[in-house]
Design an enzyme around this catalytic site. Structure first.
Site, short mmCIF file in Angstrom:
data_model
loop_
_atom_site.label_atom_id
_atom_site.label_comp_id
_atom_site.label_asym_id
_atom_site.label_seq_id
_atom_site.Cartn_x
_atom_site.Cartn_y
_atom_site.Cartn_z
N SER A 119 50.70 33.72 -18.12
CA SER A 119 50.36 32.29 -18.09
C SER A 119 50.74 31.62 -19.39
CB SER A 119 48.85 32.11 -17.98
OG SER A 119 48.32 32.87 -16.97
N HIS A 140 56.50 32.48 -13.34
CA HIS A 140 55.10 32.04 -13.42
C HIS A 140 54.69 31.28 -12.16
CE1 HIS A 140 51.82 29.46 -15.44
NE2 HIS A 140 51.31 30.60 -15.05
N GLU A 152 57.62 28.55 -12.48
CA GLU A 152 58.30 28.32 -13.76
C GLU A 152 59.11 29.59 -14.07
OE1 GLU A 152 55.46 25.28 -16.26
OE2 GLU A 152 54.76 27.33 -16.06
N ASN A 190 50.83 24.67 -17.83
CA ASN A 190 49.60 25.07 -18.52
C ASN A 190 49.42 24.33 -19.85
OD1 ASN A 190 48.72 26.76 -16.55
ND2 ASN A 190 49.35 28.66 -17.55
N1 3HC Z 1 44.81 31.41 -0.70
C1 3HC Z 1 45.67 31.12 0.29
N2 3HC Z 1 45.72 29.92 0.90
C2 3HC Z 1 44.83 28.99 0.52
C3 3HC Z 1 43.89 29.22 -0.50
C4 3HC Z 1 43.90 30.49 -1.12
N3 3HC Z 1 43.05 30.80 -2.11
N4 3HC Z 1 43.15 28.10 -0.67
C5 3HC Z 1 43.60 27.20 0.21
N5 3HC Z 1 44.62 27.74 0.92
C6 3HC Z 1 45.41 27.09 1.95
C7 3HC Z 1 44.60 26.81 3.17
O1 3HC Z 1 44.59 27.93 4.03
C8 3HC Z 1 45.32 25.62 3.76
O2 3HC Z 1 46.49 26.08 4.44
P1 3HC Z 1 47.03 25.34 5.76
O3 3HC Z 1 47.29 23.91 5.35
O4 3HC Z 1 48.28 26.09 6.07
O5 3HC Z 1 45.94 25.48 6.77
C9 3HC Z 1 45.80 24.84 2.53
O6 3HC Z 1 45.82 25.80 1.45
C10 3HC Z 1 44.88 23.70 2.15
O7 3HC Z 1 43.57 24.25 1.98
P2 3HC Z 1 42.21 23.51 2.30
O8 3HC Z 1 42.44 22.50 3.36
O9 3HC Z 1 41.15 24.53 2.49
O10 3HC Z 1 41.82 22.86 0.94
P3 3HC Z 1 42.42 21.66 0.15
O11 3HC Z 1 43.23 20.73 0.97
O12 3HC Z 1 41.26 21.14 -0.58
O13 3HC Z 1 43.43 22.35 -0.89
C11 3HC Z 1 44.00 23.45 -2.87
C12 3HC Z 1 43.02 23.39 -1.68
C13 3HC Z 1 45.40 23.76 -2.37
C14 3HC Z 1 43.52 24.56 -3.78
C15 3HC Z 1 43.99 22.03 -3.59
O14 3HC Z 1 42.69 21.69 -3.90
C16 3HC Z 1 44.82 22.02 -4.86
O15 3HC Z 1 46.03 21.83 -4.84
N6 3HC Z 1 44.14 22.21 -6.00
C17 3HC Z 1 44.81 22.28 -7.32
C18 3HC Z 1 45.10 23.73 -7.61
C19 3HC Z 1 45.79 23.92 -8.93
O16 3HC Z 1 45.82 23.04 -9.79
N7 3HC Z 1 46.39 25.10 -9.13
C20 3HC Z 1 47.06 25.44 -10.38
C21 3HC Z 1 46.09 26.05 -11.34
S1 3HC Z 1 46.90 26.50 -12.86
C22 3HC Z 1 47.54 28.04 -12.57
O17 3HC Z 1 47.35 28.64 -11.55
C23 3HC Z 1 48.36 28.62 -13.67
C24 3HC Z 1 47.70 29.79 -14.28
O18 3HC Z 1 48.60 30.38 -15.17
C25 3HC Z 1 46.44 29.46 -15.02
#
Ligand code: 3HC
Length: 522
Positions: A119, A140, A152, A190
């Site tokens: 990360s 990434h 990335e 990040n």
């Molecule tokens: N695993 C697999 N699929 C998932 C999941 C998971 N943990 N969580 C949600 N999904 C899927 C669902 O199954 C659904 O799929 P579908 O449309 O095919 O049915 C889709 O994602 C949308 O899910 P939900 O309707 O349940 O929920 P939301 O519409 O609220 O979306 C979210 C959930 C995609 C997590 C959205 O809230 C989001 O984009 N959040 C931001 C996440 C983010 O910022 N991530 C980056 C973090 S930084 C990082 O990872 C870097 C690291 O180095 C720290």
């Protein structure tokens, strides 16, 4: 080189998600965990995610069986001898990663690519532990890996161009959008996300606003898919802490120094969703990040007459909203009324106008952050009765509300503008183009609009004004508008630059907002 056979080392949440992405794209995957308990937990995460897709009708039973059939659990790195590419997804500790790379040298084919999903650690420092540093690269992914479309691709001074090309092509075959970056702490996403999340944790721990208000300010006020505290829980507080520590070492300053609360919660084992609790409790359905703040039953009736005090020309929109809800509005502080509202801007400042009106205890500041979200601000002498009346007024207007400390930026601006500043500073540094920044944040973090587009829409002038007020109020250089941002404001330029070699060389490249498309507008 076409990559068909891959290895994933480390099967935590991210590793299992990455293995799923590979298997869904038709690649053969060997998933390795040294410990048999961790291996079966990882395989269960993968199986659970695919099972959820079946139950939501997104995958057939047949497809499920084929995808699962492509993933082979492996107990030792020796099972990766035939892999074209191996990605390590082990905890963020340089020594552990370097040890794994040295072991992979012994078992992998000499031409195999070794990728790291780090990360924030230096890919160069990881690569230097390998006997084939030219084949080591950063790949990434973002959490949840099956959903977020950004990868990335991090190259170092040592990376062979053919490895960079092969991984970029692979990312596309996985259905992801690769953004190529060089080896700098936090890369693009990040480095912009974590300081903002850290700031949110600090606002909570200093009592600036409540957990629910902080998250609601971001979802309802900025339109991001999750509030920062809910997102910290998703990423993991321990992971966030280690990314911040690396950013702090590389860049220094208050934006990066981890909020003590992050460390305390991590020490307490409350690291977020994966441990069952972080800022929120996860007993199954809870997701956090959105709550109806003022929907409680005990709310008093809305005021019949409101005195509206104009502070810096902010009251026109508010006056018509209140009048449209059938509530009398008076501008005369001497006129009897049930509540005094000071219409404020994002710079705040309730006590001055409230005292000048001679009705400080009855006055509440109100800022319309959007057409559906109000920021409510009490002065040190605002009475509980006035605050309750203001909440009832907000409910009557059909708005949602968050309560903010009376500080420059209030709540939405304090969370938004410093992040926009960081994004422009990154472009000004020449590390990424504005298009790269917006792609990274829309596809990696689900932003409906990237920070550069958000800045163009909010207005650079407003952002500069709020940041200057924050800088003056806190004396913290981290809030001072970056030189490029100041130039944009002075020249009346749009920060949305054309994606071209010229834009990369000259970050101040200018084009009209209409010429730029973001993946999801609002
Ligand atoms: N695993 C697999 N699929 C998932 C999941 C998971 N943990 N969580 C949600 N999904 C899927 C669902 O199954 C659904 O799929 P579908 O449309 O095919 O049915 C889709 O994602 C949308 O899910 P939900 O309707 O349940 O929920 P939301 O519409 O609220 O979306 C979210 C959930 C995609 C997590 C959205 O809230 C989001 O984009 N959040 C931001 C996440 C983010 O910022 N991530 C980056 C973090 S930084 C990082 O990872 C870097 C690291 O180095 C720290």
């Amino acid at each position: 080189m076409e990559i068909r056979d891959v290895g994933v080392v480390g099967l935590g949440t991210m590793g299992a998600g990455i293995a799923e992405v590979f298997a869904r794209a038709g690649l053969t995957v060997t998933a390795v965990e040294a410990d048999s308990g961790a291996l079966s937990r990882g395989m269960a995460i993968l199986d659970g995610s695919l099972g959820r897709a079946v139950s939501r009708g997104k995958l057939t039973e047949d497809e499920y069986a084929q995808i699962v059939g492509r993933v082979r659990p492996g107990a030792a790195l020796g099972s990766l001898a035939g892999a074209d590419l191996v990605i390590e997804v082990v905890p963020e500790r340089l020594a552990v990663k370097r040890q794994i790379l040295a072991e992979l040298d012994q078992v992998c084919r000499p031409d195999a690519i070794i990728a790291t999903n780090t990360s924030s650690l230096s890919v160069t420092a990881i690569a230097a532990a390998s006997a084939r540093p030219g084949r080591v690269i950063g790949m990434h992914f973002f959490n949840p890996a099956p959903v977020m479309r950004l990868v990335e691709v991090v190259t170092t001074v040592l990376t062979e161009p053919s490895a960079g090309q092969a991984v970029t092509e692979l990312a596309r075959r996985l259905g992801k959008t690769p953004v190529q970056v060089t080896d700098r702490a936090g890369f693009v996403a990040n480095a912009l996300l974590l300081p903002y999340l850290n700031h949110a944790a600090r606002l909570l721990e200093t009592g600036y606003a409540t957990r629910d208000d902080i998250d609601l300010a971001v979802t309802a006020g900025i339109g991001l898919p999750m509030g920062p505290l809910a997102l910290l829980d998703l990423i993991g507080l321990d992971t966030s802490l280690s990314v911040l520590e690396v950013l702090d070492r590389e860049f220094g300053g208050t934006r990066y120094t981890p909020a003590p609360l992050l460390r305390r919660l991590t020490d307490a084992g409350r690291v977020g969703r994966k441990s069952g609790a972080g800022f929120y409790e996860y007993s199954g359905a809870a997701t956090g990040g959105d709550s109806a703040v003022f929907d409680n039953e005990d709310q008093p009736p809305p005021p019949g007459t409101v005195t509206l005090i104009d502070h810096q020309d902010r009251s026109a929109e508010l006056a018509s909203l209140i009048a449209a809800a059938g509530i009398n509005v008076t501008r005369n502080p001497a006129h009897p009324s049930d509540l005094v509202i000071v219409a404020i801007g994002p710079e705040g400042g309730v006590i001055g106008p409230a005292t000048a009106a001679g009705r400080a205890a009855e006055s509440v500041g109100l800022h319309l952050a959007t057409l559906s979200l109000a920021e409510l601000v009490a002065s040190p002498v605002t009475s509980a009765r006035a605050l309750a009346a203001a909440r009832a007024l907000i409910a009557r207007l059909g708005l949602r509300a968050v309560r903010s400390a009376d500080r420059p930026g209030l709540l939405v601006g304090a969370l938004l503008y410093p992040q926009l500043r960081d994004a422009v500073a990154m472009v000004g540094d020449g590390y990424a183009t504005s298009a790269d920044v917006d792609t990274a944040m829309t596809l990696g973090c689900g932003y409906p609009r990237g920070p550069i587009r958000l800045l163009a829409d909010a207005g650079v002038g407003t952002a500069v004004e709020v940041l200057r007020a924050m800088h003056a109020g806190y004396g913290d250089p981290a809030f001072a508008p970056s030189p490029l941002m100041t130039q944009y404001a002075q020249g009346g330029l749009s920060p949305v630059a054309r994606e071209s070699p010229a834009a990369r060389e000259s970050p101040a490249g200018h084009e009209s907002p209409a010429g730029h498309e973001t993946p999801a507008g609002r």
